[in-house]
Design an enzyme around this catalytic site. Structure first.
Site, PDB file in Angstrom:
ATOM      1  N   LYS A   6       0.859  -1.201   0.000  1.00 43.76           N
ATOM      2  CA  LYS A   6       0.000   0.000   0.000  1.00 43.76           C
ATOM      3  C   LYS A   6       0.882   1.233   0.000  1.00 43.76           C
ATOM      4  CE  LYS A   6       0.918   1.051   4.503  1.00 43.76           C
ATOM      5  NZ  LYS A   6       1.851   2.118   4.865  1.00 43.76           N
ATOM      6  N   PRO A  57      10.156  -4.925   0.599  1.00 45.52           N
ATOM      7  CA  PRO A  57      11.230  -4.809   1.597  1.00 45.52           C
ATOM      8  C   PRO A  57      10.689  -4.596   3.007  1.00 45.52           C
ATOM      9  CG  PRO A  57      11.122  -2.842   0.194  1.00 45.52           C
ATOM     10  CD  PRO A  57      10.176  -3.827  -0.392  1.00 45.52           C
ATOM     11  N   GLY A 101       7.721   0.487   4.893  1.00 47.02           N
ATOM     12  CA  GLY A 101       6.518   1.316   4.987  1.00 47.02           C
ATOM     13  C   GLY A 101       5.456   0.976   3.963  1.00 47.02           C
ATOM     14  N   LEU A 102       5.688  -0.113   3.214  1.00 46.49           N
ATOM     15  CA  LEU A 102       4.717  -0.520   2.189  1.00 46.49           C
ATOM     16  C   LEU A 102       3.641  -1.451   2.765  1.00 46.49           C
ATOM     17  CD1 LEU A 102       7.173  -1.223  -0.767  1.00 46.49           C
ATOM     18  CD2 LEU A 102       5.668   0.760  -0.497  1.00 46.49           C
ATOM     19  N   GLY A 103       3.770  -1.789   4.026  1.00 47.18           N
ATOM     20  CA  GLY A 103       2.743  -2.626   4.678  1.00 47.18           C
ATOM     21  C   GLY A 103       2.871  -4.101   4.353  1.00 47.18           C
ATOM     22  N   GLY A 104       4.033  -4.534   3.908  1.00 47.36           N
ATOM     23  CA  GLY A 104       4.181  -5.938   3.472  1.00 47.36           C
ATOM     24  C   GLY A 104       3.871  -6.941   4.566  1.00 47.36           C
ATOM     25  N   GLY A 105       4.409  -6.733   5.762  1.00 48.62           N
ATOM     26  CA  GLY A 105       4.156  -7.668   6.867  1.00 48.62           C
ATOM     27  C   GLY A 105       2.677  -7.702   7.223  1.00 48.62           C
ATOM     28  N   SER A 106       2.039  -6.528   7.200  1.00 49.16           N
ATOM     29  CA  SER A 106       0.605  -6.442   7.516  1.00 49.16           C
ATOM     30  C   SER A 106      -0.218  -7.129   6.434  1.00 49.16           C
ATOM     31  CB  SER A 106       0.173  -4.979   7.610  1.00 49.16           C
ATOM     32  OG  SER A 106       0.902  -4.300   8.599  1.00 49.16           O
ATOM     33  N   SER A 107       0.187  -6.929   5.191  1.00 46.87           N
ATOM     34  CA  SER A 107      -0.538  -7.535   4.072  1.00 46.87           C
ATOM     35  C   SER A 107      -0.391  -9.057   4.097  1.00 46.87           C
ATOM     36  CB  SER A 107       0.004  -6.949   2.764  1.00 46.87           C
ATOM     37  OG  SER A 107      -0.793  -7.320   1.683  1.00 46.87           O
ATOM     38  N   ASP A 128      -2.406  -1.592  10.401  1.00 48.32           N
ATOM     39  CA  ASP A 128      -2.603  -1.585   8.949  1.00 48.32           C
ATOM     40  C   ASP A 128      -3.269  -2.862   8.435  1.00 48.32           C
ATOM     41  OD1 ASP A 128      -1.253   0.791   8.883  1.00 48.32           O
ATOM     42  OD2 ASP A 128       0.551   0.006   7.925  1.00 48.32           O
TER      43      ASP A 128
HETATM   44  O1  C5P Z   1      -0.185  -1.434  14.969  1.00 47.01           O
HETATM   45  P1  C5P Z   1       1.222  -1.777  14.710  1.00 47.01           P
HETATM   46  O2  C5P Z   1       1.669  -2.997  15.473  1.00 47.01           O
HETATM   47  O3  C5P Z   1       1.589  -1.866  13.280  1.00 47.01           O
HETATM   48  O4  C5P Z   1       2.077  -0.567  15.283  1.00 47.01           O
HETATM   49  C1  C5P Z   1       3.455  -0.628  15.520  1.00 47.01           C
HETATM   50  C2  C5P Z   1       3.824   0.540  16.408  1.00 47.01           C
HETATM   51  O5  C5P Z   1       3.623   1.775  15.742  1.00 47.01           O
HETATM   52  C3  C5P Z   1       2.967   0.632  17.667  1.00 47.01           C
HETATM   53  O6  C5P Z   1       3.512  -0.115  18.726  1.00 47.01           O
HETATM   54  C4  C5P Z   1       3.020   2.120  17.977  1.00 47.01           C
HETATM   55  O7  C5P Z   1       4.249   2.447  18.599  1.00 47.01           O
HETATM   56  C5  C5P Z   1       3.058   2.754  16.604  1.00 47.01           C
HETATM   57  N1  C5P Z   1       1.721   3.139  16.112  1.00 47.01           N
HETATM   58  C6  C5P Z   1       1.097   4.241  16.687  1.00 47.01           C
HETATM   59  N2  C5P Z   1      -0.131   4.623  16.219  1.00 47.01           N
HETATM   60  C7  C5P Z   1      -0.723   3.972  15.203  1.00 47.01           C
HETATM   61  C8  C5P Z   1      -0.089   2.865  14.601  1.00 47.01           C
HETATM   62  C9  C5P Z   1       1.138   2.479  15.087  1.00 47.01           C
HETATM   63  O8  C5P Z   1       1.639   4.874  17.606  1.00 47.01           O
HETATM   64  N3  C5P Z   1      -1.895   4.396  14.753  1.00 47.01           N
END
Ligand code: C5P
Length: 302
Positions: A14, A99, A103-109, A141
């Site tokens: 993304k 990669p 920041g492309l969201g690969g792990g989330s995707s 994400d």
């Molecule tokens: O939700 P996710 O596990 O991807 O987030 C990783 C880290 O990014 C969180 O532990 C938090 O420090 C930060 N984060 C945040 N606010 C968000 C998304 C992520 O502070 N909306």
């Protein structure tokens, strides 16, 4: 119940076409207003359920953990908790193209793809809403990728979604300058001065919802992380400047970095820029919008 079967999936990347951070919350997260757009770069996964017990993750491409530290593993655990009658050994093969720390969201995707793949293999016990709830447990994400949308306005910590039509404002070039950015680290750099009220993201979402061209929109490419992250990482400032020098009209970070992306007026220009960056030894690619965050089915069939 014992299930058996295998499903290929595409876990798309993304871009955040606009990313505003509104405030720090009491739970340590931040409230956002962001426009997600899935793009046609993806990790290829195969999720298989076979007789037995347990979970296995095997990955090729960019190195990622293969145990419980991999979000795919946690996604399989979360699915098994939500659907307790699933019996079998779950194996997850990931061909990692996106990669990590980009920041492309690969792990989330990838994690969303595991949820959708297991749901598909077990006769869809979870509704779309149920999938989004489980996805949000895995990461902010993940909900977008599990939602079935190709583009969405996201609020809350990123899990409250309003689907949008795909943005016609790409071709874009995405490039990875080399050193990853940790998401939590990037959020830790934010100060009050980086917080905004969300009007840009809502404006861009309204433009997309009305099928209006967003290419020249001032909100396109706004990203709260650009100032603090590039102050700490001058290589990313240089990467943004490089894309502009190659002709991009708008440049920005992917999520909190480390990938940078730029929008080009013409496909040919975008291709030329990507070739130049690749020639400089960079991971770079031309990309266009994708219709959904995760696609289920034969990867080769597009
Ligand atoms: O939700 P996710 O596990 O991807 O987030 C990783 C880290 O990014 C969180 O532990 C938090 O420090 C930060 N984060 C945040 N606010 C968000 C998304 C992520 O502070 N909306």
């Amino acid at each position: 119940m014992i299930y058996e079967g295998s499903v290929p999936l595409r876990a798309h990347a993304k871009l955040n076409l606009c990313l505003e951070v509104l405030r720090r919350r009491d739970d340590g997260y931040h409230d956002l207003a962001t426009v997600f757009q899935a793009i046609d770069l993806y990790d290829a996964l195969t999720v298989t359920v076979a007789p037995g017990h347990g979970i296995g993750v095997h990955s090729e491409g960019w190195p990622v953990p293969e145990g419980r530290d991999n979000l795919c593993w946690l996604a399989a655990e979360v699915f098994c908790e939500a659907v307790p009658d699933l019996e079998g050994h779950i194996s997850i093969e990931v061909h990692k193209i996106l990669p990590p720390g980009g920041g492309l969201g690969g792990g989330s995707s990838d994690a969303a793809a595991v949820l959708l793949g297991l749901n598909h293999l077990t006769g869809e016990p979870l509704t779309e809403e149920g999938l989004i709830v489980e996805a949000a447990r895995l990461g902010s994400d993940v909900a977008f990728f599990a939602s079935g949308a190709g583009a969405a306005l996201a609020t809350g910590r990123g899990e409250v979604l309003t689907p949008l039509p795909c943005a016609a404002c790409l071709p874009a070039v995405v490039t990875f300058p080399g050193e990853p950015v940790g998401t939590a680290w990037a959020y830790g750099l934010l100060s009050e001065a980086d917080f905004t009220d969300g009007h840009r993201a809502r404006w861009l979402a309204a433009r997309l919802a009305a099928d209006e061209p967003a290419l020249a929109d001032a909100a396109l490419g706004y990203n709260a992380f650009v100032a603090p992250v590039t102050a700490a990482r001058p290589d990313l400032r240089e990467a943004l400047d490089e894309l502009r020098d190659l002709g991009a009209s708008t440049v920005s970070l992917a999520g909190s970095g480390a990938c940078v992306w730029g929008v080009f007026a013409e496909e040919d220009e975008a291709r030329g820029a990507a070739e130049t960056l690749t020639g400089r030894g960079r991971w770079a690619s031309v990309t266009a919008p994708a219709e959904r965050g995760v696609a289920i089915g034969d990867v080769a069939s597009g």
